[in-house]
Design a protein around this motif. Structure first.
Motif, PDB file in Angstrom:
ATOM      1  N   ASP A 134     -43.171  -4.538 -27.467  1.00  0.00           N
ATOM      2  CA  ASP A 134     -43.312  -3.774 -28.165  1.00  0.00           C
ATOM      3  C   ASP A 134     -42.605  -3.591 -30.011  1.00  0.00           C
ATOM      4  OD1 ASP A 134     -45.834  -3.719 -26.963  1.00  0.00           O
ATOM      5  OD2 ASP A 134     -45.601  -2.132 -26.189  1.00  0.00           O
ATOM      6  N   ILE A 138     -42.790  -3.005 -33.719  1.00  0.00           N
ATOM      7  CA  ILE A 138     -42.446  -1.801 -34.322  1.00  0.00           C
ATOM      8  C   ILE A 138     -41.729  -1.665 -35.246  1.00  0.00           C
ATOM      9  CG2 ILE A 138     -41.881   1.138 -33.231  1.00  0.00           C
ATOM     10  CD1 ILE A 138     -42.970   0.471 -31.286  1.00  0.00           C
ATOM     11  N   PHE A 173     -49.347   2.103 -31.843  1.00  0.00           N
ATOM     12  CA  PHE A 173     -48.529   1.265 -31.220  1.00  0.00           C
ATOM     13  C   PHE A 173     -49.332   0.959 -29.791  1.00  0.00           C
ATOM     14  CE2 PHE A 173     -45.255   1.672 -35.223  1.00  0.00           C
ATOM     15  CZ  PHE A 173     -45.521   0.799 -35.349  1.00  0.00           C
ATOM     16  N   VAL A 243     -42.752   3.752 -27.240  1.00  0.00           N
ATOM     17  CA  VAL A 243     -43.551   4.108 -28.507  1.00  0.00           C
ATOM     18  C   VAL A 243     -42.354   6.072 -29.104  1.00  0.00           C
ATOM     19  CG1 VAL A 243     -45.369   5.251 -30.079  1.00  0.00           C
ATOM     20  CG2 VAL A 243     -44.981   2.929 -28.051  1.00  0.00           C
ATOM     21  N   THR A 247     -40.565   6.417 -32.471  1.00  0.00           N
ATOM     22  CA  THR A 247     -41.478   6.449 -33.985  1.00  0.00           C
ATOM     23  C   THR A 247     -40.779   8.368 -34.167  1.00  0.00           C
ATOM     24  OG1 THR A 247     -43.308   7.716 -32.484  1.00  0.00           O
ATOM     25  CG2 THR A 247     -43.355   5.758 -33.610  1.00  0.00           C
TER      26      THR A 247
END
Length: 313
Positions: A134, A138, A173, A243, A247
């Motif tokens: 992941d 990202i 995401f 995530v 972010t």
């Protein structure tokens, strides 16, 4: 009775984990400092007496104040749980339903186009979605948007939660891996269903393949897909930490990481860093979610298995 016993065992298990978390959070974290010659020596000063006092004092505070405690910012734990919990729900719930919808659609596509040039957009991309980490995806997306911003093509705020659209990227995401997971489960279930006699009969009578899949086969696959409820939710919860951190979306994940307050340097005599009240509160929230998810999974598994046995007989 078997279902009730299983639910009770789940409750006992997660309650035991909660007790362990409380005991771990209340371990004394004071340090001692001593200078010998020109070298400073620090040591963890643990004592059972101080440990017992921490447990007794925490229990008394919870009983008297009807609260799990206060954070290092002197804010009630429940206030932060509500604030950050609701913020995480804004990305968790949409990501969950988006994963189901896109995952089933992708699974049907993978099953339908197993041969021909369109196959490359089928099982291969599903495998790719499960294989690539992941954080790499990202980073790649963020780098691409940075490039567009340096060229003056777009102007967006990719980090934080101040803008209304800051939830969009975390949702996308967060649902990436679950979509691939559900697509894999759906394609496998359809492949298994295709071996049934009613599918072969329908094909021999000239019923269009599209109608067979959407009106019959997929409908009969839903019980099998529901059995994978637990892995999908667990995937979402585990990905939430990554995530939110990447972010800078300030939800449960980023708050839990800040609670641990990992430091590379410490001052002499400074206690080992942790925020006990917040750590216990946010851990309880996650454990409660896991308990509810496991209960739902146990109930679904029980009734679906029972229905399958009745249908077989």
């Amino acid at each position: 009775m078997a279902l009730f016993t299983k639910l009770l065992m789940n409750l006992i298990f997660w309650f035991s984990i909660a007790v362990i978390i409380v005991l771990a959070a209340l371990i004394p974290r004071e340090t001692t400092f001593e200078r010998i010659g020109t070298i400073d020596h620090m040591a963890w000063d643990f004592s059972w007496k101080a440990y017992g006092e921490n447990i007794v004092n925490y229990y008394r505070d919870v009983k008297e104040n009807k609260s799990l405690g206060t954070t290092q910012f002197k804010i009630p734990v429940e206030t932060e749980l509500q604030h950050y919990g609701l913020r995480s729900l804004k990305i968790m719930i949409p990501a969950f339903f988006l994963s189901i919808i896109l995952g089933i659609l992708k699974g049907v596509y993978d099953y339908t186009y197993q041969k021909g040039p369109l196959k490359i957009f089928g099982t291969f991309t599903t495998w790719l979605g499960q294989s690539i980490p992941d954080f790499f995806i990202i980073f790649s997306v963020q780098t691409f948007f940075f490039f567009l911003m340096t060229q003056g093509l777009i102007k967006i705020d990719m980090y934080g939660d101040e803008q209304w659209y800051n939830v969009i990227m975390p949702i996308l995401f967060l649902s990436m891996y679950p979509v691939s997971l559900i697509a894999k489960y759906t394609a496998e279930a359809l492949e298994e269903e295709a071996q049934k006699d009613y599918i072969r009969t329908a094909l021999s009578k000239g019923v269009p393949r599209r109608i067979i899949i959407w009106r019959h086969a997929l409908r009969n696959c839903y019980p099998k897909l529901l059995l994978h409820f637990m892995p999908v939710v667990m995937t979402l919860l585990s990905a939430m930490l990554v995530v939110e951190f990447l972010t800078m979306y300030r939800g449960i994940g980023t708050r839990l990481l800040s609670i641990l307050a990992i430091q590379t340097k410490m001052l002499p005599g400074q206690p080992l860093p942790i925020d006990p009240g917040a750590f216990i509160g946010f851990s309880f929230l996650i454990l409660f979610v896991l308990l509810i998810v496991q209960w739902i999974d146990s109930i679904l598994t029980h009734f679906l298995t029972k229905h399958k046995e009745e249908a077989a007989s």
